[in-house]
Structure formats: C-alpha cells, structure tokens
Design a protein around this motif. Structure first.
Motif, PDB file in Angstrom:
ATOM      1  N   VAL A  94       2.083  15.429 -16.819  1.00 52.63           N
ATOM      2  CA  VAL A  94       1.674  15.407 -18.807  1.00 52.63           C
ATOM      3  C   VAL A  94       1.837  13.835 -18.347  1.00 52.63           C
ATOM      4  CG1 VAL A  94       3.440  15.154 -20.718  1.00 52.63           C
ATOM      5  CG2 VAL A  94       2.702  17.179 -19.443  1.00 52.63           C
ATOM      6  N   GLU A  95       2.844  12.739 -17.689  1.00 58.46           N
ATOM      7  CA  GLU A  95       3.170  11.232 -18.123  1.00 58.46           C
ATOM      8  C   GLU A  95       1.637  10.857 -17.396  1.00 58.46           C
ATOM      9  OE1 GLU A  95       6.804  12.982 -17.896  1.00 58.46           O
ATOM     10  OE2 GLU A  95       5.004  13.579 -16.523  1.00 58.46           O
ATOM     11  N   ALA A  96       1.114  10.859 -16.176  1.00 54.46           N
ATOM     12  CA  ALA A  96      -0.047  10.782 -15.593  1.00 54.46           C
ATOM     13  C   ALA A  96      -1.794  11.167 -16.123  1.00 54.46           C
ATOM     14  CB  ALA A  96      -0.096  11.694 -13.794  1.00 54.46           C
ATOM     15  N   VAL A  97      -2.098  12.477 -16.559  1.00 56.17           N
ATOM     16  CA  VAL A  97      -3.250  12.711 -17.237  1.00 56.17           C
ATOM     17  C   VAL A  97      -3.777  12.477 -18.786  1.00 56.17           C
ATOM     18  CG1 VAL A  97      -4.999  14.615 -17.290  1.00 56.17           C
ATOM     19  CG2 VAL A  97      -3.563  14.350 -15.490  1.00 56.17           C
ATOM     20  N   ALA A  98      -1.974  13.596 -19.820  1.00 60.58           N
ATOM     21  CA  ALA A  98      -1.977  13.072 -20.902  1.00 60.58           C
ATOM     22  C   ALA A  98      -1.442  11.694 -21.121  1.00 60.58           C
ATOM     23  CB  ALA A  98      -1.180  14.374 -21.947  1.00 60.58           C
ATOM     24  N   GLY A  99      -0.267  11.311 -20.075  1.00 59.98           N
ATOM     25  CA  GLY A  99      -0.224   9.541 -21.534  1.00 59.98           C
ATOM     26  C   GLY A  99       0.700   9.305 -22.065  1.00 59.98           C
ATOM     27  N   VAL A 100       1.674  10.659 -21.554  1.00 57.87           N
ATOM     28  CA  VAL A 100       2.596  10.625 -23.093  1.00 57.87           C
ATOM     29  C   VAL A 100       4.019  10.368 -22.414  1.00 57.87           C
ATOM     30  CG1 VAL A 100       1.052  11.497 -25.037  1.00 57.87           C
ATOM     31  CG2 VAL A 100       2.521  12.965 -23.285  1.00 57.87           C
ATOM     32  N   LYS A 101       4.631   9.664 -23.066  1.00 62.51           N
ATOM     33  CA  LYS A 101       6.166  10.757 -21.879  1.00 62.51           C
ATOM     34  C   LYS A 101       7.255  11.507 -22.812  1.00 62.51           C
ATOM     35  CE  LYS A 101      11.039   7.617 -23.609  1.00 62.51           C
ATOM     36  NZ  LYS A 101      10.692   7.886 -21.655  1.00 62.51           N
ATOM     37  N   ILE A 102       7.656  11.913 -21.917  1.00 62.15           N
ATOM     38  CA  ILE A 102       8.402  13.308 -22.209  1.00 62.15           C
ATOM     39  C   ILE A 102      10.187  13.382 -22.109  1.00 62.15           C
ATOM     40  CG2 ILE A 102       9.403  15.262 -20.745  1.00 62.15           C
ATOM     41  CD1 ILE A 102       6.864  15.463 -19.325  1.00 62.15           C
ATOM     42  N   ILE A 103      10.130  13.955 -23.744  1.00 62.19           N
ATOM     43  CA  ILE A 103      12.114  13.463 -23.575  1.00 62.19           C
ATOM     44  C   ILE A 103      12.604  14.578 -23.699  1.00 62.19           C
ATOM     45  CG2 ILE A 103      13.215  12.754 -25.408  1.00 62.19           C
ATOM     46  CD1 ILE A 103      11.299  10.786 -26.673  1.00 62.19           C
ATOM     47  N   HIS A 104      13.567  15.342 -23.502  1.00 62.64           N
ATOM     48  CA  HIS A 104      14.722  16.068 -22.870  1.00 62.64           C
ATOM     49  C   HIS A 104      15.658  16.031 -24.258  1.00 62.64           C
ATOM     50  CE1 HIS A 104      14.289  14.760 -18.506  1.00 62.64           C
ATOM     51  NE2 HIS A 104      13.119  15.940 -18.770  1.00 62.64           N
ATOM     52  N   ALA A 105      15.396  17.285 -24.599  1.00 59.29           N
ATOM     53  CA  ALA A 105      16.668  17.570 -25.952  1.00 59.29           C
ATOM     54  C   ALA A 105      17.503  18.516 -24.835  1.00 59.29           C
ATOM     55  CB  ALA A 105      15.850  18.939 -26.932  1.00 59.29           C
ATOM     56  N   GLU A 106      18.739  18.790 -25.312  1.00 60.05           N
ATOM     57  CA  GLU A 106      20.011  19.183 -24.819  1.00 60.05           C
ATOM     58  C   GLU A 106      19.402  20.958 -25.115  1.00 60.05           C
ATOM     59  OE1 GLU A 106      24.527  19.619 -24.494  1.00 60.05           O
ATOM     60  OE2 GLU A 106      23.443  18.878 -25.843  1.00 60.05           O
ATOM     61  N   ALA A 107      19.377  21.922 -23.631  1.00 62.70           N
ATOM     62  CA  ALA A 107      19.264  23.082 -24.000  1.00 62.70           C
ATOM     63  C   ALA A 107      20.381  24.098 -23.539  1.00 62.70           C
ATOM     64  CB  ALA A 107      18.586  23.280 -22.965  1.00 62.70           C
ATOM     65  N   VAL A 108      20.863  25.279 -23.994  1.00 66.20           N
ATOM     66  CA  VAL A 108      21.060  26.301 -23.358  1.00 66.20           C
ATOM     67  C   VAL A 108      21.068  26.965 -22.000  1.00 66.20           C
ATOM     68  CG1 VAL A 108      23.381  27.812 -24.478  1.00 66.20           C
ATOM     69  CG2 VAL A 108      23.348  25.416 -24.909  1.00 66.20           C
ATOM     70  N   ASN A 109      20.696  27.288 -21.334  1.00 64.19           N
ATOM     71  CA  ASN A 109      20.687  28.337 -20.941  1.00 64.19           C
ATOM     72  C   ASN A 109      18.852  28.307 -21.002  1.00 64.19           C
ATOM     73  OD1 ASN A 109      21.974  29.649 -19.486  1.00 64.19           O
ATOM     74  ND2 ASN A 109      23.168  31.289 -20.970  1.00 64.19           N
ATOM     75  N   GLY A 110      18.089  27.174 -20.795  1.00 62.12           N
ATOM     76  CA  GLY A 110      16.669  26.590 -21.063  1.00 62.12           C
ATOM     77  C   GLY A 110      16.016  26.403 -22.315  1.00 62.12           C
ATOM     78  N   LYS A 111      17.048  26.754 -23.228  1.00 65.55           N
ATOM     79  CA  LYS A 111      16.789  26.767 -24.093  1.00 65.55           C
ATOM     80  C   LYS A 111      17.274  25.658 -25.840  1.00 65.55           C
ATOM     81  CE  LYS A 111      17.472  30.948 -26.469  1.00 65.55           C
ATOM     82  NZ  LYS A 111      18.315  32.037 -27.104  1.00 65.55           N
ATOM     83  N   ILE A 112      15.689  25.188 -25.879  1.00 65.22           N
ATOM     84  CA  ILE A 112      16.388  24.284 -27.016  1.00 65.22           C
ATOM     85  C   ILE A 112      16.696  24.274 -28.674  1.00 65.22           C
ATOM     86  CG2 ILE A 112      15.318  22.335 -25.589  1.00 65.22           C
ATOM     87  CD1 ILE A 112      12.857  22.181 -27.890  1.00 65.22           C
ATOM     88  N   SER A 113      16.909  23.316 -29.579  1.00 62.45           N
ATOM     89  CA  SER A 113      17.114  24.149 -30.597  1.00 62.45           C
ATOM     90  C   SER A 113      17.051  23.248 -31.114  1.00 62.45           C
ATOM     91  CB  SER A 113      18.531  24.955 -31.255  1.00 62.45           C
ATOM     92  OG  SER A 113      19.566  23.666 -31.354  1.00 62.45           O
ATOM     93  N   VAL A 114      17.663  23.300 -32.990  1.00 67.66           N
ATOM     94  CA  VAL A 114      16.905  21.953 -33.893  1.00 67.66           C
ATOM     95  C   VAL A 114      18.081  21.591 -33.313  1.00 67.66           C
ATOM     96  CG1 VAL A 114      17.223  21.925 -36.160  1.00 67.66           C
ATOM     97  CG2 VAL A 114      15.589  24.083 -35.747  1.00 67.66           C
ATOM     98  N   GLU A 115      19.139  22.117 -33.279  1.00 74.50           N
ATOM     99  CA  GLU A 115      20.403  21.002 -33.342  1.00 74.50           C
ATOM    100  C   GLU A 115      20.259  20.122 -32.065  1.00 74.50           C
ATOM    101  OE1 GLU A 115      22.665  20.291 -35.775  1.00 74.50           O
ATOM    102  OE2 GLU A 115      21.611  21.669 -37.236  1.00 74.50           O
ATOM    103  N   SER A 116      19.982  20.565 -31.274  1.00 78.82           N
ATOM    104  CA  SER A 116      19.383  19.429 -29.778  1.00 78.82           C
ATOM    105  C   SER A 116      18.353  18.722 -30.420  1.00 78.82           C
ATOM    106  CB  SER A 116      18.967  20.328 -28.640  1.00 78.82           C
ATOM    107  OG  SER A 116      18.198  21.705 -28.972  1.00 78.82           O
ATOM    108  N   ILE A 117      17.777  18.673 -30.663  1.00 80.30           N
ATOM    109  CA  ILE A 117      15.860  17.951 -31.412  1.00 80.30           C
ATOM    110  C   ILE A 117      16.103  16.896 -32.290  1.00 80.30           C
ATOM    111  CG2 ILE A 117      14.127  18.094 -32.437  1.00 80.30           C
ATOM    112  CD1 ILE A 117      13.384  21.328 -31.072  1.00 80.30           C
ATOM    113  N   LYS A 118      17.178  17.158 -33.421  1.00 78.73           N
ATOM    114  CA  LYS A 118      17.519  16.611 -34.165  1.00 78.73           C
ATOM    115  C   LYS A 118      17.390  15.141 -33.571  1.00 78.73           C
ATOM    116  CE  LYS A 118      18.995  19.100 -38.228  1.00 78.73           C
ATOM    117  NZ  LYS A 118      20.283  20.115 -38.641  1.00 78.73           N
ATOM    118  N   PRO A 119      18.576  14.454 -32.888  1.00 77.45           N
ATOM    119  CA  PRO A 119      19.005  13.590 -32.635  1.00 77.45           C
ATOM    120  C   PRO A 119      18.119  12.755 -31.727  1.00 77.45           C
ATOM    121  CG  PRO A 119      21.403  14.758 -31.453  1.00 77.45           C
ATOM    122  CD  PRO A 119      19.603  15.601 -32.625  1.00 77.45           C
ATOM    123  N   LEU A 120      16.799  12.979 -31.026  1.00 73.20           N
ATOM    124  CA  LEU A 120      16.188  12.890 -30.904  1.00 73.20           C
ATOM    125  C   LEU A 120      14.394  11.965 -31.810  1.00 73.20           C
ATOM    126  CD1 LEU A 120      15.311  15.465 -27.942  1.00 73.20           C
ATOM    127  CD2 LEU A 120      16.777  13.199 -27.989  1.00 73.20           C
TER     128      LEU A 120
END
Length: 339
Positions: A94-120
C-alpha cells in the motif's frame, strides 16, 4: 498432509475445478470479454447492486492495493486496525504502490470503531499532515472476529459524515456472512461500504479475487489502474468460471459454513484440555490459542499451523471448506499425546 495453517492451503473445490475445465473447451475472447466472465459479473451485480463495477483480479494483495491507489492521492492516509492484512501481510505494498500512509486505529480483537477512529481525524487541511481519506475494515478480521451490521454501518456513517470513503477487505467475507446469517448486500451495500475486495481464493477458488466498487462513481477508470497494476489477466474466463461456480447455488455459503463449523468443533474439542487456552472469540473459521511451547514444533510437523505471536506463544489454527471431522479428531488426539 492436512494443514491448519491457512485456508489458502486447501485445494480447489471440485465444482469449481470442473468449471475451470469446462471453460477450457473452446476459444474465447480474452481480457474478460467472454460470456463466462460476463455471466459471473452479473451474479456479482445480483449481490452488490446493478450499478456496481466489478473487476476480476488474481491476488488479494493486488486487489486491496490497487483499490486504495485508485481512491486516494499521495498526500492521503488510510486508517485501519494494526492487525489488518494491508498493514501486516502485504509487504508494504500500500505504501510502495498506492503511495499512501497507513495509520492504526486502536482495535479490540481485530475490530476498530468510531470511537477509535475519532482521535485520528485531526489536522484537516494542515499541510504538515497526511490527510485521512479512507477507513479500511476487514470482514471478517484477521483475528477471526466479525463486525456486526450495526458496527459496520456506524463506521460507514461516520466516515461519510467526515468525507471519507470506506474500503472493506473481504478476503473472508463469505465466512462473516455465514456467521451473521446475512447477505452480502446487507453486509456491504446496506451498511454504506463504498468498495470492497471480494475473496474467492480462501473459499474454494484458485487465484480468484474481485474489486467491487459499490459506489460506481469511485470505480470510474479503474480498468486503467488494473492494467497498470499488471492484474488484467488475458485468459480471464478461468477466473470468471470460478466465480460463476462459487456464486451459483450458494456454494460460497456452503463452503463458508463448513469451515466455520469445523473451527467451532476444534475449539470445542480443545476446550476440554486444561493446558490449552483459547485466546480469541471463535466466530468464523479461525481458532487462536496458547498451548505448551514444547508441543508446537512436533505438532506442526504433522499438522502445519502458524505461531501467531512469538512473544506470547499464541498460535492460529484455520479450518477450510475441505477440513473434515476426522481431521479435527486426529489433530486433537496428536495434541493430547504431545501434552
């Protein structure tokens, strides 16, 4: 060999293999301009809406990466879980070919949520920061867990409110559908997903993936991105034949239910062993566990599987459409003997 390492280890389902052989009976137009591929695309439209744009691909990594390349610009970022395949298992494509940055949202058992996305979502129009453009969720997740329909819709609604698109990595979408007892439409279109990678390879196919743009506007001109990304397969009918077979008579659902049921059976069998600790909810076809360290290598020799976390000793066992009850019994017996 019977493996629990990945559903990628499983062979091609006989019905799908027969479809490949049948597609081999005559000359046909190349690059997807054949009646088999057309019929397969029409089946996709039945699930994802008549306006969807569908593009067959050869690998999941290429499908995810080229979708994200198409719907972003170089100053954008993609928000996902730290365990997401696009972050962990695609060699930085994704970084090499799409050329965009990946940002991690806090996940619980692999799932992110609106609440974990908001701070980003800060620094909008700040020239010093990459600008989030896409939220990517994996259904089911890399940890075998499933987003409920309400959870998916909440993320989509919030993303659209903020002007972001939602990409779904659906490498195991069929397994999630079987768990939720929901249609593909209910899980994607009705929830507001904009685009997804649809996986066939892990559900009985051979090198068959698809980029499905539910929002047709963002799918415009993707055919050029697919070509530049070296995913325009000349003998496309062999991919089309697989999807036509998979989406006929709910073979996709039968395969997914089978693998889910066998994973649940495995979890049930090992729960009675005091030295085994199941570490994640068993919701689809994956079982995560911690077993005595001295058992791992010897057990892997008989039944290949992956150590998921070297630090904790957590392992992952995957069932597939071809897993049998006998495989489960043999695996559990071997584990008990080693313990």
């Amino acid at each position: 060999m019977r493996a629990f390492a990945s559903d990628n280890y499983a062979g091609v389902h006989p019905v799908i293999m027969e479809a490949i052989i049948n597609a081999n009976s005559d000359d046909m137009s190349s690059y997807g301009n054949d009646p088999i591929s057309e019929a397969a695309k029409n089946l996709f439209l039945e699930h994802f809406g008549k306006d969807a744009k569908v593009f067959f691909m050869g690998t999941g990594t290429a499908t995810n990466t080229l979708i994200l390349k198409h719907i972003t610009t170089s100053w954008n970022s993609v928000i996902c879980a730290d365990t997401a395949h696009i972050n962990v298992d695609e060699c930085g494509s994704v970084e090499a070919v799409a050329g965009v940055k990946i940002i991690h949202a806090e996940a619980v058992n692999g799932k992110i949520s609106v609440e974990s996305i908001k701070p980003l979502l800060f620094g909008e129009k700040d020239v010093h920061r990459s600008q989030p453009a896409v939220i990517s969720i994996t259904q089911n997740t890399e940890l075998g867990t499933v987003y409920t329909l309400a959870e998916t819709k909440a993320i989509c609604d919030y993303a659209h409110e903020k002007g972001l698109l939602v990409h779904m990595d659906g490498a195991r979408l069929a397994n999630a559908a079987a768990t939720l007892d929901a249609s593909f439409k209910e899980m994607t279109v009705d929830c507001g997903v904009d685009v997804l990678s649809f996986g066939g390879t892990k559900n009985g196919c051979m090198c068959a993936e698809a980029a499905v743009f539910i929002n047709p506007e963002i799918g415009k001109n993707f055919e050029f991105v697919r070509k530049q990304g070296m995913q325009l397969v000349s003998k496309m009918r062999y991919i089309g034949a697989q999807f036509k077979a998979l989406l006929t008579d709910e073979l996709w659902l039968k395969n997914a239910r089978r693998s889910n049921e066998l994973a649940a059976l495995l979890a049930q069998k090992v729960q009675g062993i005091s030295e085994v600790q199941i570490t994640r909810p068993v919701e689809t076809n994956a079982v995560f566990a911690i077993i005595p360290a001295h058992c791992i290598t010897q057990l892997q020799e008989k039944f290949p599987f992956y150590v998921w976390n070297e630090a904790t000793g957590e392992v992952r066992w995957m069932a597939s459409w071809s897993t049998t009850e006998e495989d489960i019994e043999n695996f559990v017996s071997a584990l008990k003997e080693l313990i």
